[in-house]
Enzyme design. Structure first.
Site, PDB file in Angstrom:
ATOM      1  N   ARG A  93       0.844  -1.191   0.000  1.00 52.00           N
ATOM      2  CA  ARG A  93       0.000   0.000   0.000  1.00 52.00           C
ATOM      3  C   ARG A  93       0.882   1.245   0.000  1.00 52.00           C
ATOM      4  NH1 ARG A  93      -3.670  -1.579   5.008  1.00 52.00           N
ATOM      5  NH2 ARG A  93      -2.034  -3.096   5.338  1.00 52.00           N
ATOM      6  N   HIS A 267     -14.824 -26.781  28.353  1.00 51.59           N
ATOM      7  CA  HIS A 267     -14.690 -27.984  27.540  1.00 51.59           C
ATOM      8  C   HIS A 267     -16.063 -28.372  26.995  1.00 51.59           C
ATOM      9  CE1 HIS A 267     -13.392 -31.953  26.248  1.00 51.59           C
ATOM     10  NE2 HIS A 267     -14.503 -32.426  26.808  1.00 51.59           N
TER      11      HIS A 267
HETATM   12  C1  FAD Z   1      -7.665  -5.622   0.804  1.00 49.28           C
HETATM   13  C2  FAD Z   1      -7.556  -5.161   2.220  1.00 49.28           C
HETATM   14  C3  FAD Z   1      -7.992  -5.998   3.238  1.00 49.28           C
HETATM   15  C4  FAD Z   1      -7.918  -5.563   4.571  1.00 49.28           C
HETATM   16  N1  FAD Z   1      -8.348  -6.409   5.540  1.00 49.28           N
HETATM   17  C5  FAD Z   1      -8.300  -6.004   6.814  1.00 49.28           C
HETATM   18  C6  FAD Z   1      -8.787  -6.835   7.855  1.00 49.28           C
HETATM   19  O1  FAD Z   1      -9.251  -7.933   7.622  1.00 49.28           O
HETATM   20  N2  FAD Z   1      -8.714  -6.377   9.127  1.00 49.28           N
HETATM   21  C7  FAD Z   1      -8.192  -5.165   9.411  1.00 49.28           C
HETATM   22  O2  FAD Z   1      -8.127  -4.812  10.595  1.00 49.28           O
HETATM   23  N3  FAD Z   1      -7.728  -4.336   8.452  1.00 49.28           N
HETATM   24  C8  FAD Z   1      -7.773  -4.732   7.167  1.00 49.28           C
HETATM   25  N4  FAD Z   1      -7.311  -3.894   6.186  1.00 49.28           N
HETATM   26  C9  FAD Z   1      -6.740  -2.608   6.570  1.00 49.28           C
HETATM   27  C10 FAD Z   1      -7.833  -1.607   6.872  1.00 49.28           C
HETATM   28  O3  FAD Z   1      -8.694  -1.507   5.770  1.00 49.28           O
HETATM   29  C11 FAD Z   1      -7.172  -0.258   7.156  1.00 49.28           C
HETATM   30  O4  FAD Z   1      -6.185  -0.401   8.154  1.00 49.28           O
HETATM   31  C12 FAD Z   1      -8.192   0.748   7.640  1.00 49.28           C
HETATM   32  O5  FAD Z   1      -9.205   0.932   6.689  1.00 49.28           O
HETATM   33  C13 FAD Z   1      -7.476   2.090   7.914  1.00 49.28           C
HETATM   34  O6  FAD Z   1      -8.422   3.061   8.252  1.00 49.28           O
HETATM   35  P1  FAD Z   1      -8.147   4.588   7.884  1.00 49.28           P
HETATM   36  O7  FAD Z   1      -9.307   5.330   8.412  1.00 49.28           O
HETATM   37  O8  FAD Z   1      -6.779   4.949   8.335  1.00 49.28           O
HETATM   38  O9  FAD Z   1      -8.072   4.654   6.306  1.00 49.28           O
HETATM   39  P2  FAD Z   1      -9.214   4.355   5.226  1.00 49.28           P
HETATM   40  O10 FAD Z   1     -10.169   3.308   5.702  1.00 49.28           O
HETATM   41  O11 FAD Z   1      -8.466   4.126   3.949  1.00 49.28           O
HETATM   42  O12 FAD Z   1     -10.026   5.721   5.174  1.00 49.28           O
HETATM   43  C14 FAD Z   1      -9.461   6.868   4.600  1.00 49.28           C
HETATM   44  C15 FAD Z   1     -10.612   7.591   3.928  1.00 49.28           C
HETATM   45  O13 FAD Z   1     -10.169   8.884   3.537  1.00 49.28           O
HETATM   46  C16 FAD Z   1     -10.679   9.196   2.258  1.00 49.28           C
HETATM   47  N5  FAD Z   1      -9.807  10.229   1.676  1.00 49.28           N
HETATM   48  C17 FAD Z   1      -8.582  10.112   1.141  1.00 49.28           C
HETATM   49  N6  FAD Z   1      -8.111  11.307   0.730  1.00 49.28           N
HETATM   50  C18 FAD Z   1      -9.064  12.218   1.050  1.00 49.28           C
HETATM   51  C19 FAD Z   1      -9.178  13.643   0.894  1.00 49.28           C
HETATM   52  N7  FAD Z   1      -8.201  14.366   0.327  1.00 49.28           N
HETATM   53  N8  FAD Z   1     -10.288  14.233   1.342  1.00 49.28           N
HETATM   54  C20 FAD Z   1     -11.291  13.516   1.926  1.00 49.28           C
HETATM   55  N9  FAD Z   1     -11.243  12.181   2.083  1.00 49.28           N
HETATM   56  C21 FAD Z   1     -10.141  11.537   1.659  1.00 49.28           C
HETATM   57  C22 FAD Z   1     -10.616   7.854   1.549  1.00 49.28           C
HETATM   58  O14 FAD Z   1     -11.497   7.825   0.451  1.00 49.28           O
HETATM   59  C23 FAD Z   1     -11.053   6.888   2.648  1.00 49.28           C
HETATM   60  O15 FAD Z   1     -12.448   6.732   2.707  1.00 49.28           O
HETATM   61  C24 FAD Z   1      -7.381  -4.298   4.864  1.00 49.28           C
HETATM   62  C25 FAD Z   1      -6.948  -3.466   3.837  1.00 49.28           C
HETATM   63  C26 FAD Z   1      -7.032  -3.888   2.538  1.00 49.28           C
HETATM   64  C27 FAD Z   1      -6.569  -2.953   1.449  1.00 49.28           C
END
Ligand code: FAD
Length: 288
Positions: A93, A267
Site C-alpha cells: 500500500r 470444555h
Molecule cells: C484488501 C484489504 C484488506 C484488509 N483487511 C483487513 C482486515 O481484515 N482487518 C483489518 O483490521 N484491516 C484490514 N485492512 C486494513 C484496513 O482496511 C485499514 O487499516 C483501515 O481501513 C485504515 O483506516 P483509515 O481510516 O486509516 O483509512 P481508510 O479506511 O483508507 O479511510 C481513509 C478515507 O479517507 C478518504 N480520503 C482520502 N483522501 C481524502 C481527501 N483528500 N479528502 C477527503 N477524504 C479523503 C478515503 O477515500 C477513505 O475513505 C485491509 C486493507 C485492505 C486494502
C-alpha cells in the site's frame, strides 16, 4: 477461500514463504503452505509476476524468478507461464497524502509520504493529530489499530494525555485456515535479546477440533524462560482470529504462561488448545 469455492488457484509470492510478514510466525507460514497444498493450490515462492498478456479471452501470466531474493534456487529458476481467467493483485500500500496541502501548514511526512506523529498521535503541528493507515506500516495498518488510535487522538485533542501502545495488537488473516498473532515472533523476541522458549500445541489434541472436523493447525506461545512472561502468541487453525483475543488480553495484562495454564477453559472448546500450549510452556502438558 477461492479454492474452497472450487476455483483452481495459483499463488505467486516474491519472498521465500507465504505470508512473509514480520508479524507472522514462520511455522504458521509452513502450516498454511501445507494446507494450501492439500487444497491443490499451486504455490510459487521466490517468483514474481513479470507480465500479464491477454490472449483468446484468457490472461497469460508470465512468472519469473524474484528480484527481491539474492539468488534464484533450482526451484525458482526459469520462466513459467500460467493461463488464467482472473488475476488478483495484493502487493503493498502507498500513502495518499499528496496534494492535500499538508506542506502549506508545515505538516511533516517521512520520505515515503507517511505522516509523522509522536506517541500521543500529535503531528509536528500543535493540535493536529493523525491516525490510521496514513501513519504507515511502522504503526501497523489495521482497522482496529486505526480505531484505537482515533480514540487516543480524540482524547488528547480534548486535553487528555494518553500514549498509543502498540505492544498488544492482534492481527488476523482470513486465509483458510485462519492465521492470527499478537506480540513478538520467536525471531523478533530473540532479536530483542529475550531468552525465550516456544511451545506448540496442535488443534488435533482438543476434542472440539474433531467435533467440527477441522483439526489442522497449531498454537505457539513464545515466552520468557525466567519469568514465563508471554511475549507472543501465534495461531493457525479454526477460529484463530477469535482465539487471539485471549492471548491479546494476556499480553496486555502482562500475564505469564502460569496464569494462562491456571485459567479454567471451557470444555469442549477450541480455546483448550491455548490451555494446552500454556501447560506445555510450564512443563505440565495435559495430553502429551
Ligand atoms: C484488501 C484489504 C484488506 C484488509 N483487511 C483487513 C482486515 O481484515 N482487518 C483489518 O483490521 N484491516 C484490514 N485492512 C486494513 C484496513 O482496511 C485499514 O487499516 C483501515 O481501513 C485504515 O483506516 P483509515 O481510516 O486509516 O483509512 P481508510 O479506511 O483508507 O479511510 C481513509 C478515507 O479517507 C478518504 N480520503 C482520502 N483522501 C481524502 C481527501 N483528500 N479528502 C477527503 N477524504 C479523503 C478515503 O477515500 C477513505 O475513505 C485491509 C486493507 C485492505 C486494502
Amino acid at each position: 477461500m477461492f479454492a474452497a469455492l472450487g476455483t483452481k488457484v495459483t499463488l505467486v509470492e516474491a519472498l521465500s514463504r507465504v505470508l512473509p510478514l514480520s508479524s507472522v510466525d514462520e511455522d504458521c507460514s509452513k502450516v498454511l503452505q501445507r494446507e494450501m497444498k492439500k487444497r491443490k493450490i499451486l504455490v510459487h515462492l521466490g517468483r514474481m509476476v513479470n507480465a500479464i498478456e491477454e490472449r483468446s479471452e484468457m490472461l497469460q501470466v508470465i512468472i519469473e524468478p524474484s528480484t527481491l531474493l539474492s539468488a534464484p534456487t533450482n526451484k525458482t529458476k526459469g520462466s513459467i507461464t500460467v493461463s488464467v481467467d482472473k488475476v488478483l493483485v495484493c502487493i503493498g500500500r502507498t500513502p495518499n497524502s499528496e496534494n492535500m496541502g499538508l506542506e502549506t501548514i508545515g505538516l511533516e511526512t517521512d520520505d515515503n509520504g507517511w505522516i509523522k506523529t509522536n506517541e500521543r498521535l500529535e503531528t509536528n503541528v500543535a493540535n493536529i493529530y493523525a491516525i490510521g493507515d496514513v501513519l504507515g506500516p511502522q504503526k501497523i495498518m489495521l482497522a482496529h489499530v486505526a480505531s484505537a488510535e482515533g480514540i487516543i487522538a480524540a482524547d488528547n485533542a480534548m486535553g487528555d494525555d494518553r500514549n498509543m501502545n502498540y505492544r498488544a495488537v492482534p492481527g488476523a488473516i482470513f486465509t483458510s485456515p485462519e492465521v492470527a498473532n499478537v506480540g513478538l515472533t520467536e525471531s523478533q523476541a530473540r532479536g530483542q535479546g529475550h531468552d525465550i522458549r516456544s511451545d506448540i500445541a496442535l488443534f488435533r489434541t482438543v476434542g472440539k477440533a474433531h467435533v467440527i472436523g477441522d483439526i489442522a493447525g497449531q498454537v505457539k506461545i513464545v515466552s520468557e524462560v525466567d519469568t514465563g512472561g508471554i511475549l507472543g502468541v501465534h495461531i493457525i487453525g479454526p477460529g484463530a482470529a477469535d482465539l487471539i483475543a485471549e492471548a491479546t488480553v494476556a499480553i496486555q495484562m502482562k500475564a505469564t504462561t502460569r496464569d494462562l495454564a491456571g485459567t479454567i477453559h471451557a470444555h469442549p472448546t477450541l480455546s483448550e488448545v491455548i490451555l494446552e500450549a500454556s501447560s506445555l510452556a510450564i512443563d505440565k502438558p495435559r495430553h502429551a
